[in-house]
Design an enzyme around this catalytic site. Structure first.
Site, PDB file in Angstrom:
ATOM      1  N   HIS A 184     -22.558 -20.207  24.345  1.00 42.71           N
ATOM      2  CA  HIS A 184     -23.404 -21.257  24.970  1.00 42.71           C
ATOM      3  C   HIS A 184     -24.689 -21.023  24.430  1.00 42.71           C
ATOM      4  O   HIS A 184     -25.217 -20.050  23.811  1.00 42.71           O
ATOM      5  CB  HIS A 184     -23.677 -20.943  26.438  1.00 42.71           C
ATOM      6  CG  HIS A 184     -22.890 -20.909  27.326  1.00 42.71           C
ATOM      7  ND1 HIS A 184     -21.957 -19.575  27.597  1.00 42.71           N
ATOM      8  CD2 HIS A 184     -21.935 -21.600  28.616  1.00 42.71           C
ATOM      9  CE1 HIS A 184     -20.836 -19.710  28.696  1.00 42.71           C
ATOM     10  NE2 HIS A 184     -21.024 -21.002  29.156  1.00 42.71           N
TER      11      HIS A 184
ATOM     12  N   ASP B  96     -26.867 -18.269  25.327  1.00 45.48           N
ATOM     13  CA  ASP B  96     -26.357 -16.894  25.143  1.00 45.48           C
ATOM     14  C   ASP B  96     -27.106 -16.535  23.939  1.00 45.48           C
ATOM     15  O   ASP B  96     -27.302 -15.213  23.918  1.00 45.48           O
ATOM     16  CB  ASP B  96     -24.954 -16.817  25.006  1.00 45.48           C
ATOM     17  CG  ASP B  96     -24.038 -17.548  26.029  1.00 45.48           C
ATOM     18  OD1 ASP B  96     -24.711 -17.309  27.153  1.00 45.48           O
ATOM     19  OD2 ASP B  96     -22.961 -17.822  25.646  1.00 45.48           O
TER      20      ASP B  96
ATOM     21  N   GLU C  90     -12.572 -27.467  30.634  1.00 44.01           N
ATOM     22  CA  GLU C  90     -12.259 -26.188  31.221  1.00 44.01           C
ATOM     23  C   GLU C  90     -12.144 -26.322  32.614  1.00 44.01           C
ATOM     24  O   GLU C  90     -13.207 -26.412  33.478  1.00 44.01           O
ATOM     25  CB  GLU C  90     -13.031 -25.072  30.924  1.00 44.01           C
ATOM     26  CG  GLU C  90     -12.600 -23.695  31.136  1.00 44.01           C
ATOM     27  CD  GLU C  90     -13.512 -22.607  30.795  1.00 44.01           C
ATOM     28  OE1 GLU C  90     -13.981 -22.637  29.760  1.00 44.01           O
ATOM     29  OE2 GLU C  90     -13.742 -21.554  31.531  1.00 44.01           O
TER      30      GLU C  90
ATOM     31  N   ASP D  28      -9.068 -19.526  27.885  1.00 48.81           N
ATOM     32  CA  ASP D  28      -9.945 -18.240  28.265  1.00 48.81           C
ATOM     33  C   ASP D  28      -8.946 -17.230  28.912  1.00 48.81           C
ATOM     34  O   ASP D  28      -8.429 -17.400  30.278  1.00 48.81           O
ATOM     35  CB  ASP D  28     -11.054 -18.738  29.279  1.00 48.81           C
ATOM     36  CG  ASP D  28     -12.292 -19.559  28.413  1.00 48.81           C
ATOM     37  OD1 ASP D  28     -11.968 -19.622  27.391  1.00 48.81           O
ATOM     38  OD2 ASP D  28     -13.189 -19.850  28.754  1.00 48.81           O
TER      39      ASP D  28
ATOM     40  N   ASP E  38     -12.940 -14.556  27.966  1.00 53.29           N
ATOM     41  CA  ASP E  38     -13.864 -14.932  28.968  1.00 53.29           C
ATOM     42  C   ASP E  38     -13.825 -13.836  29.971  1.00 53.29           C
ATOM     43  O   ASP E  38     -13.454 -14.002  31.165  1.00 53.29           O
ATOM     44  CB  ASP E  38     -13.980 -16.426  29.468  1.00 53.29           C
ATOM     45  CG  ASP E  38     -15.131 -16.602  30.090  1.00 53.29           C
ATOM     46  OD1 ASP E  38     -16.103 -15.887  30.660  1.00 53.29           O
ATOM     47  OD2 ASP E  38     -15.184 -17.823  30.506  1.00 53.29           O
TER      48      ASP E  38
HETATM   49  C1  XUL Z   1     -17.125 -20.047  33.960  1.00 54.43           C
HETATM   50  C2  XUL Z   1     -16.526 -19.936  32.814  1.00 54.43           C
HETATM   51  C3  XUL Z   1     -17.508 -20.268  31.688  1.00 54.43           C
HETATM   52  C4  XUL Z   1     -16.959 -21.069  30.745  1.00 54.43           C
HETATM   53  C5  XUL Z   1     -17.995 -21.748  29.664  1.00 54.43           C
HETATM   54  O1  XUL Z   1     -16.173 -19.641  35.231  1.00 54.43           O
HETATM   55  O2  XUL Z   1     -15.479 -19.750  32.504  1.00 54.43           O
HETATM   56  O3  XUL Z   1     -17.890 -19.000  31.047  1.00 54.43           O
HETATM   57  O4  XUL Z   1     -15.960 -20.477  30.068  1.00 54.43           O
HETATM   58  O5  XUL Z   1     -19.139 -22.451  30.233  1.00 54.43           O
HETATM   59 CO    CO Z   2     -14.312 -19.682  30.893  1.00 57.52          CO
END
Ligand code: XUL
Ligand code: CO
Length: 437
Positions: free
Chosen positions: A100, A103, A231, A295, A337
């Site tokens: 992000h 980050d 997502e 993820d 993630d």
């Molecule tokens: C939140 C999540 C985020 C996204 C990116 O649940 O998964 O970290 O992957 O914004």
């Molecule tokens: Co995520």
């Protein structure tokens, strides 16, 4: 300077390994089906969890030290994170990272200063990437953390906040292109609502789609050729999130004409929060031509929130890899993630989390290969649908039967032939035999 001098390059040492910093199953060059493991499994590091998250939860402060020798909140710290992150990825053989905007650098009060810092850090990252295999998998803008987004980003009631969301997306796209990213993610963290008493759902969804169209137009204009991703997640932080699951997100993308530029980034723990399995979400994405990236994490079934644990559930990884293989692989990657549990607070634990996750998916891949090569599951499925390869079945499939004609067939038959068993237990026995036999 080395941040992790307790470990050298983490290597594959096989299932008998007792050394903690070794792979038991992830053997990057091993050929599985038609390609090396590392190509089936393009692993990525999530900047936010690995270099940022230090254990803070709703009830307590940090337990881990992620200062990397610098004062948090400074550009020195931002650079130390880059150095630590690259050392980490190189030692594990991880070839991608995801980020992000916030980050990478501490956010300033004025967005102009934040953007200047982002230019500085992305120059630094580019320099660091030289001579390594490491690339950006995807970038995104954090449009949920800053208090200005309390009523949403694309779904906000404030035109000014909408402009700030646009500005962050523009910058995050610039950075993604600069770092050669394969994709760009929209996770709708605050895009949802708590109560209909104060919410115009249609207005908000129209505006989210508008922002996505603006992002696509801008991205293509600066040479971004990768995929945009939604997502999906059903809840948390909002009670109702608009991108509930894969099916809902696909409907949204088609409704607003975004389906050519977007695919989905499926997160395992988000799938289970939506009441689905991980593999269900992968299948729904794949059959709609929208499986983009993953993820990779898992939740705890006894906890109703997004625990983002490192994956160790081998059944789930096996089922997920069956979907990925049958979809021909991912154009995106497997972004961990995932974060260490709060009491796993050492730098050694950071490595152990990734080793666990990478080995779990490697094992899932090897198991999926066994299941596919064995062929009994596929053979059963053939048998299950065989009735559609009769004369009547073929006519139905070729749209050669009207409702009236079908009703006449039913009347002639009086009753259908006996149904064939679903054989679920038999199939589950085969899976266990292949996994543990
Ligand atoms: C939140 C999540 C985020 C996204 C990116 O649940 O998964 O970290 O992957 O914004
Ligand atoms: Co995520």
């Amino acid at each position: 300077m080395a941040y992790f001098d307790f470990v050298d390059k983490v290597k594959y040492e096989g299932t008998a390994a007792t050394e903690p910093f070794a792979f038991r199953f992830y053997d990057p060059e091993r050929i599985v089906l038609d390609r090396p493991m590392k190509e089936w499994l393009p692993f990525a590091m999530a900047w936010w969890h690995n270099l940022g998250a230090a254990g803070t939860d709703m009830f307590g402060r940090d337990t881990a030290d992620k200062s990397f020798g610098a004062v948090p909140g400074t550009m020195e710290h931002a650079k130390a994170k880059v150095d630590a992150g690259f050392e980490f990825m190189e030692k594990l053989g991880i070839r991608y990272f995801c980020f992000h905007d916030v980050d990478l650098v501490p956010e300033a009060d004025d967005i102009k200063e934040t953007n200047r810092r982002l230019d500085e850090i992305s120059d630094y990252i580019l320099e660091k990437m030289k001579g390594t295999e490491i690339r950006c998998l995807w970038g995104t803008a954090n449009m949920f953390g800053n208090p200005r987004f309390m009523n949403g980003a694309g779904s906000t009631n404030s035109a000014e906040v909408y402009a700030f969301a646009a500005a962050q997306i523009k910058k995050a796209l610039d950075l993604t292109v600069k770092l050669g990213g394969r994709g760009y993610v929209f996770w709708g963290g605050r895009e949802g609502y708590e109560t209909l008493l104060n919410t115009d759902v249609k207005f908000e969804q129209d505006n989210i789609a508008r922002l996505m169209h603006l992002a696509v137009d801008y991205g293509r204009s600066i040479g971004f050729t990768g995929d945009f991703y939604i997502e999906p997640k059903p809840k948390e932080p909002m009670k109702h999130q608009y991108d509930y699951d894969a099916a809902t997100s696909i409907g949204f993308l088609r409704q607003y004409g975004l389906d050519k530029d977007f695919k989905l980034n499926i997160e395992a723990n988000h799938a289970t929060l939506a009441g689905h399995t991980f593999e269900h979400e992968l299948r729904i994405s794949a059959i709609n031509g929208m499986l983009g990236s993953i993820d990779a994490n898992q939740g705890d079934m006894l906890l109703g929130w997004d625990t983002d644990e490192f994956p160790f559930d081998v059944y789930s990884a096996t089922n997920a890899m069956l979907e990925v293989i049958q979809a021909g692989g991912l154009t995106g990657g497997f972004n961990f993630d995932a974060k260490n549990r709060r009491p796993s607070n050492t730098h050694e634990d950071m490595f152990k989390g990734f080793i666990l996750g990478m080995d779990t998916f490697a094992l899932g891949l090897l198991n999926a290969e066994k299941i596919l090569k064995d062929g009994r599951l596929a053979a059963y499925k053939e048998k299950k649908y065989a009735a559609f390869h009769t004369e009547l079945g073929e006519k139905i499939l070729h749209d050669e039967m009207t409702l009236k004609e079908l009703a006449e067939v039913a009347e002639q038959l009086g009753k259908p032939s006996a149904p064939i068993s679903g054989n679920q237990e038999g199939l589950q026995t085969i899976v266990n035999q292949l996994l543990f036999g």
